[in-house]
Design a protein around this motif. Structure first.
Motif, PDB file in Angstrom:
ATOM      1  N   ALA A   1       3.629 -19.039 -11.060  1.00 47.86           N
ATOM      2  CA  ALA A   1       4.246 -20.347 -10.855  1.00 47.86           C
ATOM      3  C   ALA A   1       3.861 -20.983  -9.527  1.00 47.86           C
ATOM      4  N   GLY A   2       3.102 -20.271  -8.686  1.00 48.84           N
ATOM      5  CA  GLY A   2       2.713 -20.805  -7.392  1.00 48.84           C
ATOM      6  C   GLY A   2       3.822 -20.747  -6.364  1.00 48.84           C
ATOM      7  N   GLU A   3       4.853 -19.946  -6.624  1.00 51.57           N
ATOM      8  CA  GLU A   3       5.962 -19.819  -5.675  1.00 51.57           C
ATOM      9  C   GLU A   3       5.643 -18.832  -4.561  1.00 51.57           C
ATOM     10  N   ILE A   4       4.637 -18.007  -4.760  1.00 47.35           N
ATOM     11  CA  ILE A   4       4.054 -17.148  -3.736  1.00 47.35           C
ATOM     12  C   ILE A   4       2.548 -17.336  -3.833  1.00 47.35           C
ATOM     13  N   ALA A   5       1.871 -17.426  -2.682  1.00 48.70           N
ATOM     14  CA  ALA A   5       0.455 -17.803  -2.696  1.00 48.70           C
ATOM     15  C   ALA A   5      -0.468 -16.704  -3.201  1.00 48.70           C
ATOM     16  N   GLY A   6      -0.149 -15.450  -2.902  1.00 48.77           N
ATOM     17  CA  GLY A   6      -1.062 -14.393  -3.311  1.00 48.77           C
ATOM     18  C   GLY A   6      -0.489 -13.013  -3.057  1.00 48.77           C
ATOM     19  N   ALA A   7      -1.151 -12.005  -3.591  1.00 47.68           N
ATOM     20  CA  ALA A   7      -0.710 -10.623  -3.413  1.00 47.68           C
ATOM     21  C   ALA A   7      -1.913  -9.695  -3.406  1.00 47.68           C
ATOM     22  N   GLY A   8      -1.798  -8.635  -2.626  1.00 51.15           N
ATOM     23  CA  GLY A   8      -2.800  -7.569  -2.609  1.00 51.15           C
ATOM     24  C   GLY A   8      -2.086  -6.258  -2.878  1.00 51.15           C
ATOM     25  N   LEU A   9      -2.385  -5.634  -3.997  1.00 49.17           N
ATOM     26  CA  LEU A   9      -1.628  -4.459  -4.433  1.00 49.17           C
ATOM     27  C   LEU A   9      -2.551  -3.262  -4.646  1.00 49.17           C
ATOM     28  N   ASP A  10      -2.208  -2.165  -3.990  1.00 48.59           N
ATOM     29  CA  ASP A  10      -2.932  -0.911  -4.178  1.00 48.59           C
ATOM     30  C   ASP A  10      -2.105   0.084  -4.987  1.00 48.59           C
ATOM     31  N   VAL A  11      -0.843  -0.256  -5.234  1.00 45.83           N
ATOM     32  CA  VAL A  11       0.078   0.597  -5.991  1.00 45.83           C
ATOM     33  C   VAL A  11       0.876  -0.287  -6.945  1.00 45.83           C
ATOM     34  N   PHE A  12       1.379   0.331  -8.008  1.00 47.36           N
ATOM     35  CA  PHE A  12       2.008  -0.453  -9.072  1.00 47.36           C
ATOM     36  C   PHE A  12       3.256   0.248  -9.578  1.00 47.36           C
ATOM     37  N   GLU A  13       4.168  -0.563 -10.088  1.00 48.29           N
ATOM     38  CA  GLU A  13       5.471  -0.044 -10.477  1.00 48.29           C
ATOM     39  C   GLU A  13       5.382   0.997 -11.586  1.00 48.29           C
TER      40      GLU A  13
ATOM     41  N   THR B   1       0.825  -1.205   0.000  1.00 45.86           N
ATOM     42  CA  THR B   1       0.000   0.000   0.000  1.00 45.86           C
ATOM     43  C   THR B   1       0.859   1.255   0.000  1.00 45.86           C
ATOM     44  N   SER B   2       2.149   1.126  -0.328  1.00 44.91           N
ATOM     45  CA  SER B   2       3.036   2.285  -0.261  1.00 44.91           C
ATOM     46  C   SER B   2       3.402   2.790  -1.643  1.00 44.91           C
ATOM     47  N   ARG B   3       4.430   2.187  -2.268  1.00 41.18           N
ATOM     48  CA  ARG B   3       4.862   2.575  -3.601  1.00 41.18           C
ATOM     49  C   ARG B   3       5.175   1.328  -4.413  1.00 41.18           C
ATOM     50  N   GLY B   4       4.679   1.302  -5.640  1.00 42.50           N
ATOM     51  CA  GLY B   4       4.854   0.125  -6.479  1.00 42.50           C
ATOM     52  C   GLY B   4       6.297  -0.177  -6.819  1.00 42.50           C
ATOM     53  N   GLU B   5       7.143   0.860  -6.873  1.00 46.17           N
ATOM     54  CA  GLU B   5       8.534   0.663  -7.280  1.00 46.17           C
ATOM     55  C   GLU B   5       9.349  -0.141  -6.279  1.00 46.17           C
ATOM     56  N   VAL B   6       8.833  -0.323  -5.067  1.00 47.61           N
ATOM     57  CA  VAL B   6       9.578  -1.081  -4.054  1.00 47.61           C
ATOM     58  C   VAL B   6       9.653  -2.559  -4.427  1.00 47.61           C
TER      59      VAL B   6
END
Length: 336
Positions: free
Chosen positions: A266-278, A249-254
């Motif tokens: 690939a299923g190497e991470i289960a999920g993501a919640g993104l409010d900002v994007f690179e 929820t901060s900055r997508g570039e991180v």
């Protein structure tokens, strides 16, 4: 900053230009106090349009969508003396270049803390409990009744939360996480004071790599600076558990968004919640297509109360500056 009692003669109001439409109440208040140049449309300005606005104004009130670099300030002439940012983040403004040209920069810190922390917890719950998938099923009319194995998510109570960036918002996320029964871990440039760690029940990790391998959920609350660009790169993302979740929820570039997308697919991470994007509002179509990802249109601070408080802070900064005093939210290069 000038030390004169006032920058403007009696009866003269500074010309204040907005780059986007602000809430009606904020614009009305600004128009009462300043010579306001509002926007007719709520669209992003092109660089040439931005420079023209800067040339004709004493104060510019930009937002996070406006890139203001050294070249633009060099073309802006000598009239502009204050950039009163409507928002806390200032990575879209070349503060060093502004300072070199005698242009003060202010922001609106603190007012978005609680709202953004609320959104971080909302994203954690949405991803862990697969809320958008359930909503989509209901809206499509595909639900055939309760099933013991349908849309099984993960309980967040008892899980390990790793907070990347333990400033105001990170600490607010920690308080909420404890109420949900999560264990709080954090990585920060500086360790918190012992009494704050005790209050938050937070464990400090001097090694981000080690923390990432330990926690179940990562909440990104770090600003975008040269040192945090792609801080969560492909190598670090691979340190996380396959059952882990990333929320930003901060900055997508991180985050290295391409690497994150590959690992989610690939299923190497289960999920993501993104409010900002690179890349701002340009969303990777592969990321948008993933069912284990919740995407929001930069809504973290989108509350009526927060937007009005941002406007009030911007107004106070402009008025204080116009009176010849140091604005309360002056941004200095040493703060970046």
């Amino acid at each position: 900053m000038p030390n004169s009692p006032t920058l403007f003669p009696a009866g003269h109001r500074p010309r204040v230009a907005l780059t986007r439409r602000l809430p009606e109440e904020v614009e009305r208040r600004m128009a009462e106090l300043f010579d306001l140049a509002p926007r007719g449309e709520d669209t992003r300005l092109k660089p040439g349009e931005m420079v023209a606005l800067m040339q004709a104004s004493d104060v510019l009130v930009p937002t996070v969508t406006d890139r203001i670099d050294a070249a633009m300030m060099a073309d802006a002439g000598d009239r502009l003396r204050l950039i009163a940012n409507y928002g806390a983040g200032i990575d879209h403004i070349d503060v060093e270049a502004a300072r070199a040209r005698g242009i003060a920069v202010t922001n609106t810190p603190g007012v978005m803390t609680e709202d953004t922390a609320d959104m971080a917890l909302a994203l954690i719950l949405a991803v862990a409990r697969r809320i958008p998938e359930g909503l989509a099923e209901m809206q499509a009319g595909n639900w055939n009744g309760w099933s013991p194995t349908a849309l099984l998510g993960r309980r967040i109570g008892g899980r390990q939360l790793g907070i990347l960036g333990m400033g105001r918002i990170g600490q607010a996320v920690a308080r909420r996480a404890r109420a949900f029964g999560m264990s709080v871990h954090y990585h920060n440039r500086r360790r918190l004071r012992p009494e704050i760690e005790e209050e938050l029940g937070a464990t400090w990790w001097d090694s981000l790599d080690r923390m990432l391998g330990h926690v179940d959920i990562v909440s990104v609350n770090a600003p975008h600076t040269p040192s945090t660009y792609h801080l969560l790169n492909a190598r670090r993302l691979k340190l996380m558990k396959p059952t882990s979740v990333v929320v930003n929820t901060s900055r997508g570039e991180v985050i290295d968004e391409n690497a994150l997308t590959r690992m989610l697919r690939a299923g190497e991470i289960a999920g993501a919640g993104l409010d900002v994007f690179e890349r701002g509002h340009e969303i990777n179509p592969r990321l948008r297509a993933l069912p284990n990802v919740v995407l929001l249109p930069h809504m973290g601070s989108a509350t009526v109360e927060g937007r009005l408080e941002m406007g009030e802070k911007a107004i106070i900064n402009i008025r204080t500056w116009a009176d010849g005093h140091r604005p309360p939210d002056l941004v200095l290069p040493s703060m970046l």
